[in-house]
Design an enzyme around this catalytic site. Structure first.
Site, PDB file in Angstrom:
ATOM      1  N   LYS A 152       3.033   1.812  -3.188  1.00  0.00           N
ATOM      2  CA  LYS A 152       2.068   1.941  -4.287  1.00  0.00           C
ATOM      3  C   LYS A 152       1.419   3.313  -4.278  1.00  0.00           C
ATOM      4  O   LYS A 152       1.303   3.971  -5.317  1.00  0.00           O
ATOM      5  CB  LYS A 152       1.019   0.838  -4.154  1.00  0.00           C
ATOM      6  CG  LYS A 152      -0.077   0.807  -5.214  1.00  0.00           C
ATOM      7  CD  LYS A 152      -1.277   1.646  -4.842  1.00  0.00           C
ATOM      8  CE  LYS A 152      -1.902   1.315  -3.518  1.00  0.00           C
ATOM      9  NZ  LYS A 152      -2.569   0.031  -3.434  1.00  0.00           N
ATOM     10  N   TYR A 170      -8.028  -4.938  -7.826  1.00  0.00           N
ATOM     11  CA  TYR A 170      -7.595  -3.577  -7.506  1.00  0.00           C
ATOM     12  C   TYR A 170      -6.116  -3.354  -7.778  1.00  0.00           C
ATOM     13  O   TYR A 170      -5.720  -2.283  -8.253  1.00  0.00           O
ATOM     14  CB  TYR A 170      -7.966  -3.215  -6.058  1.00  0.00           C
ATOM     15  CG  TYR A 170      -7.156  -3.876  -4.982  1.00  0.00           C
ATOM     16  CD1 TYR A 170      -6.041  -3.247  -4.440  1.00  0.00           C
ATOM     17  CD2 TYR A 170      -7.507  -5.119  -4.480  1.00  0.00           C
ATOM     18  CE1 TYR A 170      -5.291  -3.833  -3.441  1.00  0.00           C
ATOM     19  CE2 TYR A 170      -6.770  -5.720  -3.472  1.00  0.00           C
ATOM     20  CZ  TYR A 170      -5.666  -5.081  -2.960  1.00  0.00           C
ATOM     21  OH  TYR A 170      -4.924  -5.684  -1.971  1.00  0.00           O
ATOM     22  N   CYS A 224       0.802  -1.231   0.000  1.00  0.00           N
ATOM     23  CA  CYS A 224       0.000   0.000   0.000  1.00  0.00           C
ATOM     24  C   CYS A 224       0.829   1.273   0.000  1.00  0.00           C
ATOM     25  O   CYS A 224       0.544   2.202  -0.765  1.00  0.00           O
ATOM     26  CB  CYS A 224      -0.918   0.037   1.221  1.00  0.00           C
ATOM     27  SG  CYS A 224      -1.338  -1.527   1.958  1.00  0.00           S
ATOM     28  N   GLU A 254     -20.174  17.515  -1.674  1.00  0.00           N
ATOM     29  CA  GLU A 254     -21.532  17.991  -1.418  1.00  0.00           C
ATOM     30  C   GLU A 254     -22.569  17.185  -2.187  1.00  0.00           C
ATOM     31  O   GLU A 254     -23.749  17.149  -1.807  1.00  0.00           O
ATOM     32  CB  GLU A 254     -21.658  19.470  -1.762  1.00  0.00           C
ATOM     33  CG  GLU A 254     -21.567  19.797  -3.240  1.00  0.00           C
ATOM     34  CD  GLU A 254     -21.731  21.297  -3.517  1.00  0.00           C
ATOM     35  OE1 GLU A 254     -22.657  21.907  -2.954  1.00  0.00           O
ATOM     36  OE2 GLU A 254     -20.912  21.833  -4.283  1.00  0.00           O
ATOM     37  N   HIS A 282     -20.243  23.932   0.003  1.00  0.00           N
ATOM     38  CA  HIS A 282     -20.115  24.364  -1.397  1.00  0.00           C
ATOM     39  C   HIS A 282     -18.971  25.369  -1.563  1.00  0.00           C
ATOM     40  O   HIS A 282     -18.760  26.200  -0.678  1.00  0.00           O
ATOM     41  CB  HIS A 282     -21.440  25.014  -1.826  1.00  0.00           C
ATOM     42  CG  HIS A 282     -21.445  25.453  -3.246  1.00  0.00           C
ATOM     43  ND1 HIS A 282     -21.563  24.571  -4.299  1.00  0.00           N
ATOM     44  CD2 HIS A 282     -21.333  26.689  -3.800  1.00  0.00           C
ATOM     45  CE1 HIS A 282     -21.547  25.232  -5.424  1.00  0.00           C
ATOM     46  NE2 HIS A 282     -21.398  26.527  -5.163  1.00  0.00           N
TER      47      HIS A 282
END
Length: 447
Positions: A51, A178, A48, A441, A436
């Protein structure tokens, strides 16, 4: 005085093993750890962490292009693979030192050699030394699977990919999970011609169908090639050093490198589990809810078991083991609603049930989606669209799944996963005022 050399002997110093060792020692146990390679395990050393650093490096390819639309006079930039590779290796080495320091600070004895099980309370080190322990914890993780086909020895796995001497111009990646999709995105951004080869007809099995279809669409539009229903037949090395890859459909593929990302299997071979009578099921160590094997003194956590192959899960299992066995606080791990991410280009974040799973389990479901082009992509002139999806129980309004493909999706999903874990409803999302302007959102604006 104990009848054993140690209260706990941990085989494997990965994320789960280190957590179990550290916490057990904090509870007062005398602990030892054996690690034949480097402290830190798959995630820190060859998984992980390196990567994700490559993912960061790959993103600059698009960021530098986009910057021009935002007013920056960015010249054409050349990429230097050895610089990134060596900097990543240096960072991994630094982290290995920190993990080792953590064990040292907790007075955990570290044996930098391979250990195998000799019996319910005994291990043998590669040096020949025998050590006894009241409890043994197996945390050796998993290992990349390599297809059994002629010429497969010419390929590499995720273990070796971080140490490539040169960046290949053409690469074939076997697999659709993945790891395969992440490295496909990385190599593509490094100007490598990428061909993904799958035995089946789908990428990212287990993820929501709409999300994985969107990634396939985006990947294809970027120029990543796909060969479906194409099992490996053989790999031939040519006189010029290139590889001729024969698959089950279409013409052979010419490549400079072949990466196998076809899954990972528990690394139990040669561990000596049979010497203690530990039961193996489906190629993994069989454990109960407290990570105990059929042998009372032997436990196992992480990818060496047949549970969930994720680093945070291994850490939770290591913590629960230590608290249960040495902390006098029995704990189990809750495997429901575990968030996950695919660090593809763009990345995916997911938690809870997919739409198909919800329909099979709940029957009545309500689906809400937001399909939009992020503000940054609009100004950059990039047509890449994001997709957010809420899966709700049709009877109770509870949000039972969130699935996203978008820039920063994993960062947003981590917070959103709390809502799913807490059992919040669509009404709770609707009642939250939007932040926003942001991509996130959209989670509270779906109608």
């Amino acid at each position: 005085m104990s009848d054993y050399d140690f209260d706990l002997f941990v085989i494997g110093a990965g994320s789960g093993g280190v957590r179990a060792a550290r916490v057990s020692a904090s509870h007062g146990a005398k602990v030892a750890v054996a690690e034949e390679y480097k402290v830190g395990g798959t995630c820190v050393i060859r998984g992980c962490v390196p990567k994700k650093l490559l993912v960061y490096g790959a993103h600059f390819a698009e960021d530098l292009k986009d910057a021009r639309r935002f007013g920056w006079d960015v010249p054409d930039c050349a990429f230097n693979w050895p610089t990134l590779r060596d900097n990543v290796i240096d960072e991994v080495t630094r982290l290995e030192g920190l993990y080792t320091q953590t064990l040292d600070n907790n007075k955990v004895t570290i044996f930098k050699e391979r250990a195998t099980i000799e019996g319910p309370h005994e291990v043998r080190l590669a040096s020949g030394k025998r050590v006894t322990a009241k409890h043994i914890l197996v945390a050796v993780g998993a290992w990349p699977a390599v297809p059994d086909a002629p010429g497969a020895e010419h390929g590499i796995t995720s273990n070796e990919v971080f140490h490539l001497e040169t960046m290949p111009k053409r690469i074939v990646i076997f697999g659709g999970g993945y790891i395969a999709n992440e490295f496909a995105g990385i190599f593509h951004e490094f100007s490598c011609e990428v061909t993904m080869v799958l035995r089946g007809d789908q990428i990212l099995r287990g993820y929501d169908e709409q999300i994985r279809d969107r990634l396939l669409q985006i990947s294809t539009s970027k120029g990543i090639n796909f060969r479906f229903n194409a099992p490996l037949e053989k790999i031939e090395k040519q006189e010029d050093g290139s590889l001729l890859v024969h698959v089950g459909s279409g013409s052979p593929i010419v490549a400079d490198a072949v990466l196998f990302a076809t899954g990972r299997a528990p690394k139990i071979e040669g561990l000596g589990l049979e010497n203690a009578g530990v039961v193996i099921e489906k190629g993994a160590i069989k454990v109960d809810e407290y990570s105990r094997t059929n042998v009372e003194s032997i436990y196992a956590v992480g990818d060496v078991t047949d549970r969930v192959q994720l680093t945070p899960v291994a850490i939770r299992e290591g913590q629960a083991f230590a608290d249960t066995v040495f902390g006098n606080t029995p704990r189990t791990v809750d495997y429901e609603n575990i968030p996950s991410a695919v660090f593809s280009h763009p990345p995916i974040g997911a938690v809870g049930m997919t739409e198909a799973e919800a329909r099979n389990k709940l029957g009545a479901v309500k689906i809400y989606t937001s399909d939009f082009r992020p503000m940054k992509n609009v100004l950059a002139g990039r047509n890449e669209r994001s997709l957010y999806k809420l899966v709700c129980n049709g009877d109770t309004d509870q949000v039972v799944g969130i699935h996203m493909i978008s820039p920063d999706a994993p960062e947003i999903l981590q917070a959103a996963a709390i809502a799913v874990k807490a059992g919040l409803t669509k009404a709770d999302f609707d009642a939250t005022v939007a932040l926003h302007p942001s991509m996130a959102e959209e989670l509270v604006l779906m109608r």
